[in-house]
Design an enzyme around this catalytic site. Structure first.
Site, PDB file in Angstrom:
ATOM      1  N   ALA B  65     -57.483 -17.233  23.951  1.00  0.00           N
ATOM      2  CA  ALA B  65     -58.753 -16.672  24.410  1.00  0.00           C
ATOM      3  C   ALA B  65     -58.682 -15.159  24.581  1.00  0.00           C
ATOM      4  CB  ALA B  65     -59.176 -17.336  25.712  1.00  0.00           C
ATOM      5  N   THR B  66     -57.513 -14.636  24.919  1.00  0.00           N
ATOM      6  CA  THR B  66     -57.401 -13.175  25.059  1.00  0.00           C
ATOM      7  C   THR B  66     -57.690 -12.492  23.722  1.00  0.00           C
ATOM      8  OG1 THR B  66     -55.889 -13.247  26.941  1.00  0.00           O
ATOM      9  CG2 THR B  66     -55.802 -11.280  25.570  1.00  0.00           C
ATOM     10  N   GLN B 173     -62.424 -21.388  30.398  1.00  0.00           N
ATOM     11  CA  GLN B 173     -62.359 -22.326  31.528  1.00  0.00           C
ATOM     12  C   GLN B 173     -63.393 -23.434  31.424  1.00  0.00           C
ATOM     13  OE1 GLN B 173     -60.090 -22.085  33.831  1.00  0.00           O
ATOM     14  NE2 GLN B 173     -59.303 -20.091  33.266  1.00  0.00           N
ATOM     15  N   SER B 193     -59.874 -21.527  24.521  1.00  0.00           N
ATOM     16  CA  SER B 193     -58.421 -21.534  24.691  1.00  0.00           C
ATOM     17  C   SER B 193     -57.899 -22.961  24.573  1.00  0.00           C
ATOM     18  CB  SER B 193     -58.085 -20.970  26.068  1.00  0.00           C
ATOM     19  OG  SER B 193     -56.709 -21.111  26.312  1.00  0.00           O
ATOM     20  N   SER B 194     -56.733 -23.109  23.965  1.00  0.00           N
ATOM     21  CA  SER B 194     -56.176 -24.449  23.780  1.00  0.00           C
ATOM     22  C   SER B 194     -55.414 -24.929  25.025  1.00  0.00           C
ATOM     23  CB  SER B 194     -55.248 -24.432  22.558  1.00  0.00           C
ATOM     24  OG  SER B 194     -54.252 -25.415  22.640  1.00  0.00           O
ATOM     25  N   THR B 233     -51.331 -16.366   8.145  1.00  0.00           N
ATOM     26  CA  THR B 233     -51.128 -17.796   7.896  1.00  0.00           C
ATOM     27  C   THR B 233     -51.397 -18.579   9.168  1.00  0.00           C
ATOM     28  OG1 THR B 233     -49.473 -17.333   6.214  1.00  0.00           O
ATOM     29  CG2 THR B 233     -49.416 -19.524   7.191  1.00  0.00           C
ATOM     30  N   CYS B 318     -52.795 -14.494  35.977  1.00  0.00           N
ATOM     31  CA  CYS B 318     -52.634 -13.348  35.095  1.00  0.00           C
ATOM     32  C   CYS B 318     -52.362 -12.081  35.881  1.00  0.00           C
ATOM     33  CB  CYS B 318     -53.890 -13.152  34.251  1.00  0.00           C
ATOM     34  SG  CYS B 318     -54.431 -14.671  33.525  1.00  0.00           S
TER      35      CYS B 318
END
Lengths: 106, 394
Positions: B65-66, B173, B193-194, B233, B318
């Protein structure tokens, strides 16, 4: 109980077969070394099989059973992997005072 | 959960295929190894798109996400810089949005950082008034990572559409945890985000609308993969894991939501029954998996000491390297003392009820203990209003 058959079924599974699979889910979930995964998969198995028991149509029962067979294969592989990598116990797991909500029935 | 989530064993199961047998480069069209991997990558892309009712072609894979936030905040204004010079965001956004916006200011763009109301929500009237002729982008997150407040995304989307301004939402989130529909909510760009959805870390995506087409300047250029927006890739194991995580978020949505709500209510009710505690952020517009509570007359860090074995955090992970009180709580108008005495609790799929009981028990005892030590607490007990005291300088 007959041997567990991992191949998908085409006929409606018997009550015993479903029950047997449920017990395999509980047993395999309990084999996770990670506390949170173990608790989750136990809770989930209980919930999923409660939902399965509510099904009435043959087609739905067969599909749901076959899905459970696939899920079981994943669970079996992952619980085996979980046992190969062990980490410190979760603080709650280590403290028996906080074991109120664990699923105990087998 | 907000800081991170454990990788779901079902996700790992899918990923392991790629670390063992499926090793092809999905971009190689000339042999079967490549095709197989490519099929799996596209399957994952569809699972990820389905969660937000998007077209798979609108999903661009990134490293998280960043990166997605950087790509949108910098990429859109840079593309339209000949006519547009202004973007709008909020003071409570994630650091990667705020710092990308600061970076744009250095490049000559103007940025409006909207204040939020005391409940953490964006003032829609103020947002609409802040839109100028040269505004090209509005970026407002869906669920706040520190206080769990859910912004009125659909209304913001409507305002942006009315003024023909692109709307980006940081949904790291929110994705998979609250209902999101890019079409119904008029979202033009979305960061995903994963590792917040029980998928692998180092993986994320950005949704970029195709119709009408949103253009952006890519940050990473090269072989032109991912519609030319993000060259390089692809990482099939991570993508497949991310895809499976997204599929599970949809499949388990009802079950997870009811579990998390139940635990969240239990935790909130128990902790808020301790005197002088407050829930930060709007209680109505709130994602139950993130509970942020202030314990007055307590120092958050010392409270965390009692709970060091359980993953909790004061402020966000963070920024956990500094003891600076949370800027998000400041934006809500909380003073330093209260911002210092706040703890954020994350609840997720794998949180157990026993863990919640443990936390309630540990916090309740620790709060009692710490307050007994505190001279301030003695004064509060005697009915002295601490705000009326003039402390001598030192």
């Amino acid at each position: 109980m007959s041997l567990f058959n991992p191949l998908p079924v085409t006929r409606r599974p018997t009550k015993q077969e479903i029950q047997h699979l449920y017990h395999l889910f509980l047993k395999t979930s309990k084999a996770f070394s990670n506390y949170n995964f173990r608790e989750y998969f136990l809770r989930k198995a209980k919930h999923d099989f409660e939902q399965r028991n509510k099904l009435t149509e043959d087609k739905d029962i067969i599909n749901s059973y076959n899905q459970a067979l696939k899920d079981y294969a994943v669970l079996k592989r992952q619980s085996a992997i979980s046992q190969m990598y062990k980490f410190d116990q979760n603080v709650v797991e280590a403290n028996p005072l906080f074991h109120h909500h664990q699923i105990k029935d087998d | 959960m907000q800081a991170t989530t454990p990788t779901d064993p079902r996700v790992l199961d899918v990923m392991l295929n790629f670390f063992t047998g499926l090793y092809g480069n999905p971009h190689s069209r000339t042999h079967a190894y490549g095709w197989e991997t490519d099929i799996e990558v596209e399957k994952a892309r569809k699972h990820i798109a389905d969660v937000i009712n998007a077209d798979p072609k609108e999903i661009i894979f990134t490293s998280g996400a960043t990166e997605s936030n950087n790509m949108c905040i910098k990429g859109v204004p840079r593309f339209y810089k000949s006519t547009k010079k202004h973007i709008i965001t909020a003071q409570t956004e994630h650091k990667c949005i705020l710092n990308s916006a600061r970076h744009l200011q250095d490049e000559g763009f103007e940025v409006t950082y909207l204040p939020v109301k005391p409940d953490g929500l964006v003032d829609l009237e103020l947002l609409e008034k802040s839109i100028r002729k040269d505004t090209c982008l509005v970026s407002i997150m869906s669920v706040n990572n520190e206080i769990g407040v859910v912004q009125p995304i659909e209304e913001i989307g409507r305002i942006c559409k009315k003024h023909k301004v692109y709307f980006h939402s940081d949904c790291a989130q929110a994705y998979g945890k609250i209902p999101l529909d890019v079409n119904k909510m008029n979202i033009d760009l979305m960061s995903i985000s994963s590792h917040k959805i029980y998928g692998p870390k180092g993986m994320g995506a950005v949704y970029v609308r195709r119709r009408p087409r949103v253009r952006l300047d890519p940050i990473i250029t090269g072989g032109g993969q991912e519609r030319g927006l993000r060259s390089g890739t692809l990482a099939p194991p991570l993508i497949a894991g991310f895809g499976e995580a997204a599929r599970l978020m949809m499949e388990e949505y009802d079950y997870d939501s009811s579990h998390i709500s139940k635990l969240s209510n239990k935790l909130k009710n128990a902790l808020l029954s301790i005197e002088h505690t407050t829930l930060n952020g709007s209680p109505e517009h709130h994602y139950p998996g993130c509970v942020n509570i202030s314990f007055a007359y307590i120092e958050g860090e010392s409270l965390l000491m009692a709970l060091k074995d359980i993953a909790l955090s004061s402020g966000s992970a963070c920024t956990s390297a500094s003891l600076e009180p949370s800027y998000v709580l400041h934006a809500l108008g909380k003073d330093d003392a209260l911002a210092h005495s706040s703890i954020r609790f994350g609840l997720g799929r794998f949180t157990t009820e026993d863990e919640v009981d443990y936390v309630i028990d540990a916090i309740t005892h620790r709060v009692d203990f710490l307050r007994e030590l505190s001279p301030l607490w003695e004064m509060v007990k005697e009915g002295i209003d601490l705000d009326t005291i003039e402390w001598s300088g030192h």
